[in-house]
Write a protein that holds these residues in place. Structure first.
Motif, PDB file in Angstrom:
ATOM      1  N   LYS A 169      25.087 -63.734  32.051  1.00  9.32           N
ATOM      2  CA  LYS A 169      25.068 -64.141  33.607  1.00  9.32           C
ATOM      3  C   LYS A 169      23.152 -62.668  34.129  1.00  9.32           C
ATOM      4  N   GLU A 170      23.369 -63.025  35.474  1.00 10.19           N
ATOM      5  CA  GLU A 170      22.186 -61.884  35.808  1.00 10.19           C
ATOM      6  C   GLU A 170      22.870 -60.660  36.556  1.00 10.19           C
ATOM      7  N   ILE A 171      22.747 -59.315  35.975  1.00  6.43           N
ATOM      8  CA  ILE A 171      22.825 -58.213  37.158  1.00  6.43           C
ATOM      9  C   ILE A 171      22.096 -57.588  37.647  1.00  6.43           C
ATOM     10  N   ASP A 172      21.737 -56.726  38.324  1.00  8.72           N
ATOM     11  CA  ASP A 172      21.274 -55.743  39.076  1.00  8.72           C
ATOM     12  C   ASP A 172      21.558 -53.950  38.298  1.00  8.72           C
ATOM     13  N   LEU A 173      20.036 -53.300  39.180  1.00 12.94           N
ATOM     14  CA  LEU A 173      21.071 -52.175  38.757  1.00 12.94           C
ATOM     15  C   LEU A 173      21.791 -51.367  38.725  1.00 12.94           C
ATOM     16  N   VAL A 174      22.004 -51.072  39.518  1.00 17.57           N
ATOM     17  CA  VAL A 174      23.414 -51.092  39.870  1.00 17.57           C
ATOM     18  C   VAL A 174      24.925 -51.538  39.016  1.00 17.57           C
ATOM     19  N   ASP A 175      24.583 -52.481  38.724  1.00 15.01           N
ATOM     20  CA  ASP A 175      25.186 -53.201  38.150  1.00 15.01           C
ATOM     21  C   ASP A 175      25.632 -52.482  36.156  1.00 15.01           C
ATOM     22  N   ALA A 176      24.249 -52.225  36.160  1.00 12.20           N
ATOM     23  CA  ALA A 176      23.819 -51.509  34.654  1.00 12.20           C
ATOM     24  C   ALA A 176      24.650 -50.274  35.149  1.00 12.20           C
ATOM     25  N   TYR A 177      23.620 -49.578  35.508  1.00 10.20           N
ATOM     26  CA  TYR A 177      24.538 -48.205  35.724  1.00 10.20           C
ATOM     27  C   TYR A 177      25.893 -47.803  36.074  1.00 10.20           C
ATOM     28  N   VAL A 178      26.679 -48.729  37.116  1.00  9.01           N
ATOM     29  CA  VAL A 178      28.189 -48.843  36.383  1.00  9.01           C
ATOM     30  C   VAL A 178      28.081 -48.719  35.047  1.00  9.01           C
ATOM     31  N   MET A 179      28.053 -49.686  34.456  1.00  7.75           N
ATOM     32  CA  MET A 179      29.053 -50.366  33.316  1.00  7.75           C
ATOM     33  C   MET A 179      27.963 -49.098  32.375  1.00  7.75           C
ATOM     34  N   ILE A 180      27.064 -48.642  32.827  1.00  2.00           N
ATOM     35  CA  ILE A 180      26.571 -47.586  31.070  1.00  2.00           C
ATOM     36  C   ILE A 180      27.474 -45.968  31.479  1.00  2.00           C
ATOM     37  N   LYS A 181      27.748 -46.062  32.773  1.00  2.00           N
ATOM     38  CA  LYS A 181      28.617 -44.780  33.081  1.00  2.00           C
ATOM     39  C   LYS A 181      29.929 -44.480  32.819  1.00  2.00           C
ATOM     40  N   GLY A 182      30.889 -45.225  32.525  1.00  2.00           N
ATOM     41  CA  GLY A 182      31.866 -45.994  33.301  1.00  2.00           C
ATOM     42  C   GLY A 182      31.975 -46.237  31.415  1.00  2.00           C
ATOM     43  N   ASP A 183      33.217 -46.771  31.216  1.00  2.00           N
ATOM     44  CA  ASP A 183      33.987 -46.836  29.727  1.00  2.00           C
ATOM     45  C   ASP A 183      34.309 -47.526  28.951  1.00  2.00           C
ATOM     46  N   GLU A 184      33.417 -48.912  30.214  1.00  2.00           N
ATOM     47  CA  GLU A 184      33.133 -50.277  29.013  1.00  2.00           C
ATOM     48  C   GLU A 184      32.378 -50.214  27.467  1.00  2.00           C
ATOM     49  N   PHE A 185      31.482 -49.350  27.256  1.00  2.00           N
ATOM     50  CA  PHE A 185      30.999 -49.127  25.822  1.00  2.00           C
ATOM     51  C   PHE A 185      30.920 -47.958  25.065  1.00  2.00           C
ATOM     52  N   GLU A 186      32.196 -47.506  25.982  1.00  2.00           N
ATOM     53  CA  GLU A 186      32.088 -45.751  24.999  1.00  2.00           C
ATOM     54  C   GLU A 186      32.501 -46.002  23.598  1.00  2.00           C
ATOM     55  N   SER A 187      33.450 -46.561  23.203  1.00  2.00           N
ATOM     56  CA  SER A 187      34.133 -46.783  22.267  1.00  2.00           C
ATOM     57  C   SER A 187      33.062 -47.339  21.066  1.00  2.00           C
ATOM     58  N   CYS A 188      32.282 -48.846  21.393  1.00  2.00           N
ATOM     59  CA  CYS A 188      31.580 -49.014  20.056  1.00  2.00           C
ATOM     60  C   CYS A 188      30.349 -47.699  20.033  1.00  2.00           C
ATOM     61  N   THR A 189      29.591 -47.036  21.165  1.00  2.00           N
ATOM     62  CA  THR A 189      29.413 -45.937  21.361  1.00  2.00           C
ATOM     63  C   THR A 189      29.760 -44.506  20.142  1.00  2.00           C
ATOM     64  N   ASN A 190      30.580 -44.751  20.332  1.00  2.00           N
ATOM     65  CA  ASN A 190      31.277 -43.449  19.713  1.00  2.00           C
ATOM     66  C   ASN A 190      30.930 -43.667  18.169  1.00  2.00           C
TER      67      ASN A 190
END
Length: 306
Positions: free
Chosen positions: A147-168
């Motif tokens: 899909k296409e997303i914008d800068l705010v979408d990316a900000y929300v994703m990174i700030k949230g917990d969606e990628f916390e598990s894989c990052t840790n």
């Protein structure tokens, strides 16, 4: 140069962004202001035992506040900021200019060194539309955008917990090769520089006007982050810690009417080497460069988008 209240209000959506900044210092990770037009729904007041008695609104081009229990005196956004910072007058204005990265009085062009002439008519602040780019689901071998997303979408994703598990999980892997393999398989990614039909420079649909600079193996991330946010030539759009935890991703705007993507990258890389004595990852020269999305609760986004 004196930092005027009028200029601050112009760059902070009548001052509502100042209220949001101060409240976020007390309630990180929470939605601190909910707007309806130019008025705010009741919000927590840190100066009234965290009760939801704070009421904000815009009156005559300036954000103002009251407390339903009159715990604090009614006033404008500068009065409220003064309660938090313990400053007033020009000292307060300069502090707001610094912490909100408003860049008032700073140079704004990498290729332009002349001072801008003052504007006779100052328009009302308009919330800019965030740049749009392509989003790809893992693994990195998938070159078809979801899909296409914008800068705010990316900000929300990174700030949230969606990628916390894989990052840790990634940061616990000691072997460099294993870490690289895990990242390629487990992280979604974006192409900040534009939208694509497939992830390849030849399949660019539209350039976003963004350039991503990678800093790897940074000794002092906090200090570098602070320096980049104060950079005199480039306005930071997005700034966050890389998946590995020892680097930074710096997303900045570029003007393609003045130079091409690759030319900009070379110029910026040279500027960074001379200014910060740092080398940047050369993969940023590719328009279709993949940028993995990690978890960073302290990610910075340009306040103009919020």
């Amino acid at each position: 140069m004196e930092v005027s209240r009028e200029t601050i209000l112009h760059k902070t959506h009548y001052g509502l962004n100042i209220y949001a900044y101060v409240l976020r210092q007390y309630y990180p990770g929470e939605t601190v202001l909910s707007l309806s037009g130019r008025d705010c729904k009741p919000a927590k007041n840190p100066f009234n035992a965290d009760k939801s008695t704070f009421i904000g609104k815009v009156v005559d081009g300036c954000a103002t506040h009251t407390d339903t229990e009159e715990a604090i005196k009614a006033g404008n956004v500068f009065d409220f900021a003064s309660l938090h910072f313990g400053l007033s007058g020009q000292d307060l204005n300069e502090k707001l200019n610094e912490v909100l990265h408003l860049r008032i009085g700073q140079k704004n062009g990498f290729y332009e060194h002349t001072e801008q002439q003052p504007q006779v008519v100052v328009p009302e602040p308009i919330k800019p539309k965030p740049p749009v780019f392509s989003y790809f689901k893992k693994p990195v071998t998938n070159i078809n955008p979801t899909k296409e997303i914008d800068l705010v979408d990316a900000y929300v994703m990174i700030k949230g917990d969606e990628f916390e598990s894989c990052t840790n999980a990634l940061r616990k892997i000691q072997d460099v090769k294993e870490a690289r393999k895990y990242k390629a398989l487990q992280f979604d990614y974006v192409t900040f520089s534009g939208t694509f039909s497939k992830r390849n420079d030849k399949n660019l649909r539209k350039h976003s006007g963004l350039l991503t600079i990678d800093f790897d193996h940074v000794h002092d991330i906090t200090s570098l982050k602070s320096e980049l946010l104060k950079d005199q030539y480039f306005e930071t759009e997005l700034l966050f810690v890389s998946p590995s935890g020892d680097g930074l991703k710096w997303v900045i705007p570029i003007d393609l009417t003045k130079a091409g993507h690759q030319d900009y990258f070379k110029a910026v890389a040279n500027y960074i080497q001379q200014t910060y004595q740092l080398e940047v990852d050369q993969s940023g020269k590719d328009i279709s460069r993949a940028c993995f999305l990690p978890h960073d609760p302290h990610i910075f986004i340009n306040p103009k988008y919020l």
